[in-house]
Design a protein around this motif. Structure first.
Motif, mmCIF file in Angstrom:
data_model
loop_
_atom_site.group_PDB
_atom_site.id
_atom_site.type_symbol
_atom_site.label_atom_id
_atom_site.label_comp_id
_atom_site.label_asym_id
_atom_site.label_seq_id
_atom_site.Cartn_x
_atom_site.Cartn_y
_atom_site.Cartn_z
ATOM 1 N N TYR A 56 12.753 5.658 2.221
ATOM 2 C CA TYR A 56 14.071 6.288 2.116
ATOM 3 C C TYR A 56 14.800 6.270 3.453
ATOM 4 N N VAL B 246 10.727 5.912 -8.729
ATOM 5 C CA VAL B 246 9.532 6.754 -8.801
ATOM 6 C C VAL B 246 9.030 6.850 -10.239
ATOM 7 N N TYR C 43 1.646 8.466 -1.383
ATOM 8 C CA TYR C 43 2.859 8.052 -2.076
ATOM 9 C C TYR C 43 4.059 8.763 -1.483
ATOM 10 N N ARG D 16 7.333 6.907 0.109
ATOM 11 C CA ARG D 16 8.715 7.112 -0.345
ATOM 12 C C ARG D 16 9.616 7.623 0.774
ATOM 13 N N PHE E 164 12.311 14.136 -5.074
ATOM 14 C CA PHE E 164 10.884 13.913 -5.287
ATOM 15 C C PHE E 164 10.353 14.882 -6.343
ATOM 16 N N MET F 142 16.314 7.519 -5.840
ATOM 17 C CA MET F 142 14.980 6.926 -5.947
ATOM 18 C C MET F 142 14.260 7.378 -7.212
#
Lengths: 269, 269, 326
Positions: free
Chosen positions: A112, A85, A104, A108, A166, A81
């Motif tokens: 996911y 992002v 956010y 995500r 992340f 991702m």
């Protein structure tokens, strides 16, 4: 309640996204197994010439189980991702989340897990099919405790991987051109997590060095809970390591995004 | 009938494409360099198979680890050629078809297939792979006790040319699907997976896989036949098939291409 | 004069898939998709002479571009025939491609990171233009368009208008007899639009090249094309001189009214054809013979604050035609 609903929608959205291209989903499952097939034949040939002794501490059955499971788990765990992002960061897509009452991070995360739901189903089918039915798995012992820990460890591995991705994607706040950066990071993470080969191949020293890092608990550890390479006495300890690393990575992700947001707003979005 | 002047014209245009691609890339030097770095990262990950072969002392059908290096080396050379000449073009071909850029190219008095296949050339991607390939082949060849001779070298080069044609024919297939499918990324993913898997002597695999990889999707011809020829292990029947296959497959791709263009619907209604 | 383009009963049908939103439909789509057919062009026939400038007019998705794409060999028709310079376009014969060009406003053939000169040179090689002829044409075109010093600037640094001029040079470097232009002025500022129009008119006069043009901008067509072909819903609804579009509206006038109070549409209906109405303003089309009576009555009966009477221009004429037929 209302808030949870939003995340449920995001979760569904991720699932829908995965369903959208039907042929794609099934085909990408196949592609995950191609390297496993190569390695299956390599290990089979190698073990035949060694007359069924153990190699790197793995019996033949354990090695085959590792090869197949690592392919599936790495597909399951890898978020891929970072590009999405960083795109959100670069093109101002993040602005939406500054004004909407959905974080956010939550967006995500749900996306996911929604996207991976089909993989999880496929994953369960594959495990029951190959590992219970095939002769390769007959000699593996699976006491109930081990199965429970295996399932928990997969969930934890997904969380660790998500937090790591992340945190890594926050780099997009600072670096201008990162198109190739994430290609390299996810490749390296996959290799040092044991997604390609068992870590013992790179030497015992390498394995024990990695064992204190989060990568170790993303693919290598859950897979080897199943194969039985991890002794029963260390099962709960490993889970504790996973928990510890998720807390640490959660903190790192939180800090990096806090700093990143500061910079993002400072630049005027 | 292809006339010599036509061939010369196409070669001239190809030279322009190489020059223009290089000039364009120099506009984005940072990207160019990080692209090469990423390619080297992949190369190193693939070199882990060398580690695997030697650490397990893998013998395949009487081929020692040293000789297996030749197969790996050929794989790297073709990876370089594929990455350098075809990869980018095939990657954007789908976009070219869906976005309608194909429309403009169709009106040019040149082979359209030539225009879309070789427009973007990336020598930076080719170099690290080709150099690694040459090193591995040289090592393997020296270890194989086959003497360097004019005949074997020329024969080897002929097999390289056959491999280039087959690389083109096999790897363009996912892009050709863009004429009918909206998203071909999974098909592309499979083709990459198969490409990466094709780095070992075919005799490693089950007979059925050997047959598929020789006659239906002749990946093995690309990496196996050159080294087998040098080692004197290629039968007459295999030799004939090696000469026939590129002609046959190129003709097949050509037919599909022409059919696709006949019913091409441009991009928008 | 001989016809350079002859089109007979050209038809193109597209098949596409329908997808409903929602997760249930995503699952359904895994199993089965609905296919639908759309007639993009239906039974279209016309012919065009060498040296003509013809405009294709019509709303979005009416089939203008599809027709153009069939004439340039990009698309195969579903049925019907076309002969362009003696060739069947979709056979894509090399000699055919050698003699025409297509410019699409939204699609570029230039390499964005290189100066336009390089892309033009590439076309010289692709079309096998002799060096002298190439140099002469290049000089001529760059002078006509006034972009000589921009030839060596990277394309992505050029403005949209400058880029379009370069597209034109690249497309004309082999001196085609026939030029298709699909929305060549889209997104350009007024000055650039004007320059492009001037150039095209000039080029047509000088070389007698046939030019076929589609455009959103009425001005393009009005300025350039004596003849227009109107396409609506895939069919030709008008083919003739642009002036004649107005002929049948020649005895009509447009009356633009402004009220200081709300006025119902129904009250206006007896006076003529109400083209536009929002309560405070209205546009009515009426016979010129009635104009005196009608305006007196309107002023007496209604709270009119302002009135404007105008002849129907080409633009309004075509708009009215579109409205009447849709």
């Amino acid at each position: 309640m209302k808030n949870a609903n939003k995340y449920a929608v995001t979760f569904r959205f991720g699932l829908q996204h995965a369903l959208e291209y039907r042929s794609n989903f099934f085909l990408s499952l196949i592609s995950a197994f191609v390297p496993a097939v190569v390695q299956y034949y390599i290990w089979s040939t190698v073990y035949k010439s060694y007359n069924d002794t153990t190699l790197f501490g793995y019996s033949y059955e354990q090695m085959i189980a590792y090869t197949i499971l690592a392919a599936v788990v790495s597909k399951l765990v890898m978020t891929n991702m970072e590009h999405a992002v960083s795109n959100d960061i670069k093109t101002g897509g993040l602005n939406r989340y500054l004004i909407q009452p959905i974080s956010y991070f939550g967006f995500r995360l749900c996306h996911y897990f929604g996207q991976k739901l089909l993989y999880i189903i496929g994953f369960i089918v594959i495990i029951t099919l190959i590992l219970f039915v095939s002769p390769a798995s007959r000699q593996l012992e699976h006491e109930p405790e081990r199965i429970v820990i295996f399932i928990l460890s997969i969930v934890m591995a997904m969380i660790i991987s998500f937090l790591l991705s992340f945190a890594v994607s926050a780099i997009a706040f600072w670096l201008a051109d990162i198109s190739y950066f994430f290609v390299v990071t996810s490749l390296v993470i996959n290799v040092v997590s044991g997604g390609m080969f068992p870590l013992e191949l790179f030497g015992e020293g390498f394995r024990s060095a990695i064992s204190v890092l989060p990568f170790y608990y993303m693919i290598y550890w859950p897979v080897n809970v199943w194969t039985g390479i991890i002794p029963s006495s260390e099962l709960w300890l490993g889970l504790l390591w996973q928990l510890g690393w998720s807390v640490v990575l959660g903190g790192v992700a939180y800090m990096s995004w806090k700093l990143g947001f500061k910079r993002y707003l400072g630049l005027g979005g | 009938m292809m006339r010599w002047t036509e061939v010369k014209r196409h070669l001239h245009i190809l030279r322009l494409f190489v020059k223009y691609s290089l000039m364009s890339q120099m506009e984005y030097r940072f990207n160019f360099i990080t692209g090469i770095v990423a390619e080297i990262a992949f190369l190193i990950a693939k070199l882990l198979y060398v580690l695997l072969v030697f650490k397990t002392n893998l013998h395949i059908d009487g081929l020692s680890p040293d000789v297996i290096l030749m197969f790996l080396g050929v794989h790297f050379i073709f990876t370089g050629i594929y990455m350098g000449f075809f990869f980018q073009n095939f990657l954007i071909l789908g976009q070219t078809i869906r976005g309608g850029a194909l429309d403009m190219m169709m009106t040019k008095p040149m082979s359209l297939q030539f225009l879309v296949s070789l427009r973007h050339i990336d020598l930076g991607m080719a170099f690290p792979n080709v150099i690694t390939g040459i090193v591995l082949i040289t090592k393997g060849w020296n270890a194989s006790s086959v003497m360097w001779s004019w005949e074997t070298v020329v024969g080897f080069v002929v097999f390289l040319l056959i491999g280039v044609i087959l690389t083109y024919c096999l790897m363009i297939i996912p892009s050709l699907l863009s004429f009918w499918l909206l998203d071909t990324s999974a098909a592309a993913e499979i083709s990459y997976a198969l490409w990466d898997a094709n780095n070992m002597p075919a005799s490693l695999y089950h007979r059925a896989i050997q047959h598929i990889g020789t006659f239906i999707l002749p990946f093995f011809l690309i990496t196996n036949y050159g080294p087998l020829f040098v080692l004197g292990k290629l039968s007459t029947a295999q030799l004939i098939w090696a000469l026939l296959a590129p002609v046959l497959f190129f003709f097949l791709i050509r037919t599909v291409w022409k059919y696709a263009l006949r019913q091409y619907n441009s991009s928008s209604l | 004069m001989e016809h350079i383009i002859e089109v007979k009963q050209l038809t193109k049908a597209f098949t596409y898939y329908k997808k409903d939103t929602g997760i249930i439909h995503s699952f359904k789509n895994l199993i089965h998709r609905n296919s639908l057919t759309k007639m993009a062009v239906e039974d279209v026939s016309f012919s065009i002479r060498q040296g003509e400038m013809v405009g294709f007019l019509g709303p979005n998705g009416a089939g203008k571009s599809t027709t153009l794409k069939m004439l340039s060999g990009i698309l195969h028709p579903t049925s019907g025939s076309a002969t362009v310079m003696g060739y069947t376009p979709w056979k894509r014969h090399k000699d055919f491609k050698q003699q025409f060009s297509i410019v699409m406003g939204q699609k570029s053939q230039l390499w964005p990171d290189l100066p336009a000169a390089d892309s033009i040179y590439l076309n010289k090689c692709i079309y096998q233009v002799e060096q002298d002829s190439y140099q002469r044409t290049l000089d001529e075109l760059t002078d006509m368009l006034g972009v000589r010093d921009l030839l060596h600037v990277q394309v992505r640094r050029l403005s949209l208008g400058e880029r379009m001029k370069m597209e034109l040079i690249a497309s004309l470097i082999h001196r085609p007899k026939l030029l298709f232009l699909d929305e060549p002025t889209i997104g350009l500022d007024l000055l650039a639009q004007k320059a492009i129009r001037q150039f095209l008119r000039h080029y047509n006069e000088q070389t007698n090249a046939t030019i076929i043009l589609t455009s959103h901008y009425m001005k393009d067509i009005e300025d350039l094309c004596p003849r227009v072909i109107l396409i609506q819903g895939g069919r030709i609804t008008y083919d003739g001189e642009l002036q004649d579009v107005n002929a049948e509206y020649g005895d009509k006038r447009i009356m633009k009214l402004q009220f200081h109070e709300h006025v119902e549409r129904e009250i206006l209906l007896p006076f003529g054809n109400v083209l536009h109405h929002d309560g405070i303003t209205a546009v009515i089309e009426l016979e010129s013979s009635n104009i005196a009576d009608s305006s007196r009555q309107l002023l007496e009966l209604l709270p009119v604050s302002d009135v404007l009477i105008a002849e129907i221009g080409a633009e309004e004429g075509i708009e009215a035609l579109f409205q009447r037929q849709s």
